[in-house]
Scaffold this motif. Structure first.
Motif, PDB file in Angstrom:
ATOM      1  N   LEU A   1       0.826  -1.210   0.000  1.00  0.00           N
ATOM      2  CA  LEU A   1       0.000   0.000   0.000  1.00  0.00           C
ATOM      3  C   LEU A   1       0.859   1.259   0.000  1.00  0.00           C
ATOM      4  O   LEU A   1       0.500   2.271  -0.609  1.00  0.00           O
ATOM      5  CB  LEU A   1      -0.934  -0.002   1.212  1.00  0.00           C
ATOM      6  N   LEU A   2       2.006   1.180   0.673  1.00  0.00           N
ATOM      7  CA  LEU A   2       2.906   2.334   0.752  1.00  0.00           C
ATOM      8  C   LEU A   2       3.542   2.632  -0.608  1.00  0.00           C
ATOM      9  O   LEU A   2       3.563   3.780  -1.072  1.00  0.00           O
ATOM     10  CB  LEU A   2       3.991   2.071   1.797  1.00  0.00           C
ATOM     11  N   VAL A   3       4.039   1.576  -1.245  1.00  0.00           N
ATOM     12  CA  VAL A   3       4.723   1.744  -2.532  1.00  0.00           C
ATOM     13  C   VAL A   3       3.742   2.118  -3.643  1.00  0.00           C
ATOM     14  O   VAL A   3       4.073   2.910  -4.541  1.00  0.00           O
ATOM     15  CB  VAL A   3       5.484   0.446  -2.900  1.00  0.00           C
ATOM     16  N   THR A   4       2.538   1.561  -3.580  1.00  0.00           N
ATOM     17  CA  THR A   4       1.566   1.792  -4.655  1.00  0.00           C
ATOM     18  C   THR A   4       0.612   2.944  -4.342  1.00  0.00           C
ATOM     19  O   THR A   4      -0.431   3.073  -4.978  1.00  0.00           O
ATOM     20  CB  THR A   4       0.735   0.520  -4.910  1.00  0.00           C
ATOM     21  N   TYR A   5       0.985   3.779  -3.372  1.00  0.00           N
ATOM     22  CA  TYR A   5       0.078   4.864  -2.966  1.00  0.00           C
ATOM     23  C   TYR A   5      -0.371   5.756  -4.124  1.00  0.00           C
ATOM     24  O   TYR A   5      -1.555   6.135  -4.182  1.00  0.00           O
ATOM     25  CB  TYR A   5       0.711   5.721  -1.859  1.00  0.00           C
TER      26      TYR A   5
ATOM     27  N   SER B   1      -8.039   5.630  -4.816  1.00  0.00           N
ATOM     28  CA  SER B   1      -9.080   4.606  -4.667  1.00  0.00           C
ATOM     29  C   SER B   1      -9.541   4.520  -3.225  1.00  0.00           C
ATOM     30  O   SER B   1     -10.736   4.396  -2.947  1.00  0.00           O
ATOM     31  CB  SER B   1      -8.555   3.246  -5.129  1.00  0.00           C
ATOM     32  N   ILE B   2      -8.586   4.595  -2.307  1.00  0.00           N
ATOM     33  CA  ILE B   2      -8.924   4.549  -0.887  1.00  0.00           C
ATOM     34  C   ILE B   2      -9.740   5.776  -0.506  1.00  0.00           C
ATOM     35  O   ILE B   2     -10.710   5.702   0.250  1.00  0.00           O
ATOM     36  CB  ILE B   2      -7.648   4.450  -0.027  1.00  0.00           C
ATOM     37  N   SER B   3      -9.365   6.923  -1.060  1.00  0.00           N
ATOM     38  CA  SER B   3     -10.103   8.148  -0.791  1.00  0.00           C
ATOM     39  C   SER B   3     -11.538   8.045  -1.309  1.00  0.00           C
ATOM     40  O   SER B   3     -12.483   8.447  -0.638  1.00  0.00           O
ATOM     41  CB  SER B   3      -9.401   9.340  -1.434  1.00  0.00           C
ATOM     42  N   LYS B   4     -11.686   7.478  -2.505  1.00  0.00           N
ATOM     43  CA  LYS B   4     -13.020   7.326  -3.077  1.00  0.00           C
ATOM     44  C   LYS B   4     -13.862   6.367  -2.254  1.00  0.00           C
ATOM     45  O   LYS B   4     -15.049   6.588  -2.029  1.00  0.00           O
ATOM     46  CB  LYS B   4     -12.905   6.812  -4.517  1.00  0.00           C
ATOM     47  N   PHE B   5     -13.209   5.288  -1.779  1.00  0.00           N
ATOM     48  CA  PHE B   5     -13.917   4.305  -0.950  1.00  0.00           C
ATOM     49  C   PHE B   5     -14.437   4.953   0.330  1.00  0.00           C
ATOM     50  O   PHE B   5     -15.503   4.600   0.835  1.00  0.00           O
ATOM     51  CB  PHE B   5     -12.974   3.144  -0.618  1.00  0.00           C
TER      52      PHE B   5
ATOM     53  N   LEU C   1       2.943   4.283   9.635  1.00  0.00           N
ATOM     54  CA  LEU C   1       3.819   4.411   8.466  1.00  0.00           C
ATOM     55  C   LEU C   1       3.002   4.758   7.221  1.00  0.00           C
ATOM     56  O   LEU C   1       3.398   5.616   6.419  1.00  0.00           O
ATOM     57  CB  LEU C   1       4.599   3.113   8.244  1.00  0.00           C
ATOM     58  N   LEU C   2       1.855   4.109   7.056  1.00  0.00           N
ATOM     59  CA  LEU C   2       0.986   4.405   5.924  1.00  0.00           C
ATOM     60  C   LEU C   2       0.431   5.825   6.013  1.00  0.00           C
ATOM     61  O   LEU C   2       0.145   6.456   4.989  1.00  0.00           O
ATOM     62  CB  LEU C   2      -0.165   3.401   5.867  1.00  0.00           C
ATOM     63  N   ALA C   3       0.310   6.325   7.244  1.00  0.00           N
ATOM     64  CA  ALA C   3      -0.214   7.678   7.443  1.00  0.00           C
ATOM     65  C   ALA C   3       0.730   8.755   6.923  1.00  0.00           C
ATOM     66  O   ALA C   3       0.338   9.918   6.816  1.00  0.00           O
ATOM     67  CB  ALA C   3      -0.507   7.913   8.918  1.00  0.00           C
ATOM     68  N   THR C   4       1.975   8.386   6.588  1.00  0.00           N
ATOM     69  CA  THR C   4       2.882   9.358   5.974  1.00  0.00           C
ATOM     70  C   THR C   4       2.404   9.722   4.574  1.00  0.00           C
ATOM     71  O   THR C   4       2.823  10.743   4.019  1.00  0.00           O
ATOM     72  CB  THR C   4       4.321   8.806   5.888  1.00  0.00           C
TER      73      THR C   4
END
Length: 376
Positions: free
Chosen positions: A226-230, A236-240, A303-306
């Motif tokens: 998820l971090l690398v493919t942000y 997509s996550i935002s739309k979800f 970490l993902l929150a970065t």
């Protein structure tokens, strides 16, 4: 601002007294302390007192987090009785929370301040009841860390999610005992408070696994993906989430391109790294599997929150375990002769982090209370 420093000083002192008057015992070669309930829960009551009686209105730093938003919701969405709420409810989004608040309003004739106090009572009560049964030594550090690492102020921000988080934290032994039916029924109920709780339908099968094995590797690989493919997965996550409780946060962070800062990331990464190197020493601790796995998830979400602050909101479910891991790290990673210095260094670092968060990160967050006449 004096209230923050007052609770930082007085609650750990009372917790230290509670520990000194407690009963010591040993299990699996580990020393535990069953703290004196009177002094322990007086300390808890102080936290509850100020959290429950904080100002319900005010602009900017005069109101903590989402408080003024909930004040508006308590006055509009919450009804005078449960029956009145159910008669007009559309049973969408987080209707369960407002149904329960309507019930509390009916039973206790509570106004907005009363509802905040009830939420604080449940949240802080559930957290510290479970902490009490850990029988940890250094309970003074427990209260100190709860405040200085930001959990205390955070409970006054994401009210609904912290309410759910605290109850799940109190109930996590159901996972260890493999009580899948009552746990899933509880999750389905509290998903009507905050839909994000449904993630535990999956995590139920992971959290009690042996740490540092395949489950841990799977979590790390997923997070790295998820971090690398942000750049691809982020929109997509935002739309979800655009129709969820997180929509306002998602829009904000995508527009600003921001997320968590390096200091917060270090606070979440450091205890997990230390725990990995001293995993054999602490493996006999109570609830070891749960504490480590939840702490690893906590680290990964931060970490993902970065990339997107939305992930940091998920840390609310795992933050209660962060404190426990820090105390274990000091217990096992430091030699007996160096413990006093290590605790002093930890206290200084926590105070510096707290000061940074409150004065810089939150722009000078002060405590106000109309009820108590503080700061207004």
């Amino acid at each position: 601002m004096w209230v923050w420093w007052f609770v930082i000083i007085i609650t750990p002192i009372l917790a230290i007294i509670a520990e000194a008057k407690g009963k010591r015992y040993q299990m699996n070669g580990i020393h535990y302390v069953c703290s004196n309930k009177t002094f322990y829960f007086i300390s808890v009551a102080i936290l509850l007192f100020f959290a429950g009686l904080r100002s319900t209105t005010g602009e900017g730093n005069l109101s903590i987090g989402d408080t003024r938003i909930y004040t508006s919701l308590f006055g509009t969405v919450v009804k005078d009785s449960l029956g009145e709420f159910l008669a007009t409810a559309d049973f969408e989004d987080d209707w369960g929370f407002y149904a329960v608040m309507s019930l509390f309003k009916q039973i206790f004739h509570a106004d907005e301040q009363g509802l905040f106090f009830i939420c604080a009572l449940i949240t802080i009560g559930c957290l510290f009841i479970r902490y009490y049964f850990f029988d940890m030594r250094d309970s003074g550090l427990l209260f100190f860390s709860f405040i200085t690492l930001g959990l205390y102020a955070s409970t006054m921000n994401g009210v609904r999610q912290w309410l759910v988080s605290s109850i799940l934290f109190l109930s996590f032994p159901l996972i260890e005992k493999k009580k899948i039916i009552p746990y899933f029924l509880m999750l389905l109920f509290f998903s009507t408070f905050h839909k994000s709780a449904l993630i535990f339908l999956i995590l139920y099968f992971i959290l009690d696994k042996k740490p540092w094995g395949m489950a841990t590797k799977g979590m790390v690989v997923t997070a790295l993906f998820l971090l690398v493919t942000y750049p691809v997965t982020g929109p997509s996550i935002s739309k979800f989430s655009e129709h969820s409780s997180y929509s306002q946060y998602s829009d904000m962070v995508l527009q600003s391109g921001g997320g968590s800062n390096i200091f917060r990331v270090l606070v979440y990464v450091l205890p997990v790294v230390i725990a990995f190197f001293y995993r054999k020493n602490m493996s006999k601790e109570k609830h070891y599997n749960m504490v480590i796995n939840c702490s690893v998830l906590n680290m990964l979400f931060m970490l993902l929150a970065t990339t997107n602050w939305i992930y940091a909101r998920m840390c609310i479910y795992f933050d209660p375990f962060l404190i426990i891991l820090y105390i274990w790290d000091i217990k096992y990673a430091v030699t007996p002769n160096s413990k006093k210095f290590a605790k002093l260094l930890y206290i200084v670092c926590c105070l510096a982090y707290f000061g940074y968060q409150m004065y810089i990160g939150y722009g000078g967050q002060i405590y106000t209370s109309q009820f108590l006449g503080i700061g207004v």
